[in-house]
Scaffold this motif. Structure first.
Motif: not given
Length: 408
Positions: A316-317, A120-121, A138-139, A132-134
């Motif tokens: 990743l962007l 969760l964010i 985050l990792f 998935h992308d978030e």
């Protein structure tokens, strides 16, 4: 927390770092909020306050509630969290309010329930599951995954520029290399140096040595603009998409003397420098009666700014490239992504060291692009501009962009 501090916090309302709850009926609902806070910037959970700020107080014994909170943080959050727990009594009469604080986590935390993880964010005033992308980002922010080391599906050694690889290992690193036709030994070398994996070329390997990085990575390259005035305009002096591998092809024939090597084919940095030179005009300056031409921006400053953008941008962007914009009064280098690993603008100016893309950083260091001590911004960019034309560069961070602004 004092009563006055609590009342001020409540008066300011909920935010991405403050949440009100009248009460919790389930421990997983409590854990959900704390996980979301920890996976962002940390936050404060206030129990005994309604969403509209009305103070209702808690009914449970605060000591029993503390045990319940700590048990939830141990059993329902992975890895477990240790929050700060406190109470403020006699609020709005005889009501007691519970305050739980968590810091931004050093790792990614998840809600553990029914044998599965939920990540969760915090988004505004809401806690929700990460996409998935978030989650990947985050990792990456927590240092658990590196975008540049992820393999690109469908790629192989055939997608790499063997001339540049041969040049890098034999002339730049001065090491023995396999015969050019021994694909098996080359693949072993490239896997050992993280340019490839068994599942294909890595993102970093493609950016550094790919035949056509843009084919596989739309976010690669630099979108370069030369505007005629001080604002963006469709009527540009020049617009170019600079693309190709990051590394240049150098001469040398095995020579260990780096200074004697010359550029045979430009890499992305040299392309960007060439774009700036053909779209800026030198001025004539006088010094002790001598007249000489001076470029608008010094090469060392430009090179450092472009290299930093390439090394530190967030790959990743995938929907945006680095932007290089020349105006009549300034030059801007815009890289996608926030500053890595909690670095601040003040830290950038002081020379704080943090690299989002270590493979790219290390290879460009081999080419003598990068300052070994991480002092390129204070020593080269800031000091360089002050000495050159007396201006102080600006560094600006927005939601998903970092901007370096140089004044003409």
């Amino acid at each position: 927390m004092t009563k006055a501090e609590l009342l001020e916090l409540i008066a300011n309302g909920e935010s991405s770092q403050v949440e009100f709850k009248r009460k919790f009926n389930r421990n997983i609902d409590l854990a959900k909020e704390l996980v979301a806070f920890s996976n962002l910037l940390g936050g404060t959970l206030i129990i005994g306050v309604d969403d509209d700020g009305t103070i209702s107080g808690v009914d449970d014994d605060p000591i029993s509630m503390e045990e319940w909170v700590m048990t939830a943080c141990r059993d329902k959050i992975m890895p477990p969290l240790i929050p700060s727990y406190g109470t403020v009594k006699n609020v709005n009469g005889d009501k007691t309010v519970v305050i739980i604080k968590v810091l931004s986590g050093y790792c990614v935390h998840s809600l553990w329930h029914n044998g599965s993880h939920r990540y969760l964010i915090r988004v505004g005033t809401q806690s929700r599951e990460a996409s998935h992308d978030e989650l990947i980002r985050l990792f990456q922010q927590r240092g658990s995954v590196s975008a540049e080391l992820q393999p690109i599906s469908g790629t192989s050694i055939a997608d790499l520029n063997m001339r540049r690889l041969n040049n890098y290992f034999s002339d730049i690193r001065q090491q023995d290399i396999p015969p050019i036709d021994n694909q098996g030994e080359w693949e072993t070398l490239l896997r050992n140096t993280e340019i490839m994996t068994e599942n294909g070329v890595t993102v970093g390997g493609m950016l550094l040595f790919g035949n056509n990085p843009k084919k596989f990575l739309h976010q690669s390259g630099i979108d370069a603009f030369a505007f005629k005035g001080t604002e963006k305009d469709y009527d540009t002096q020049e617009r170019s998409m600079l693309k190709g591998p990051l590394t240049p092809l150098l001469s040398g024939n095995g020579s260990s003397n780096f200074d004697k090597k010359s550029i045979v084919e430009m890499g992305l940095v040299e392309q960007a420098l060439a774009f700036v030179k053909r779209n800026t005009h030198p001025t004539v300056v006088e010094n002790g009666g001598m007249r000489r031409e001076q470029q608008t921006y010094p090469d060392d400053v430009l090179r450092e700014g472009i290299e930093n953008a390439i090394i530190h941008r967030d790959y990743l962007l995938s929907g945006t490239t680095i932007e290089l914009s020349i105006y009549s009064d300034r030059l801007e280098i815009i890289l996608p992504g926030k500053l890595p690993n909690g670095i601040t603008i003040d830290g950038v100016r002081a020379g704080a060291r943090a690299s989002r893309n270590e493979l790219i950083n290390n290879v460009l260091r081999d080419y003598r692009y990068v300052e070994h001590m991480g002092m390129g911004i204070p020593k080269k960019i800031i000091k360089g501009m002050l000495n050159y034309n007396g201006t102080d560069p600006e560094f600006i961070e927005t939601n998903e962009r970092f901007i370096v602004k140089l004044m003409a």
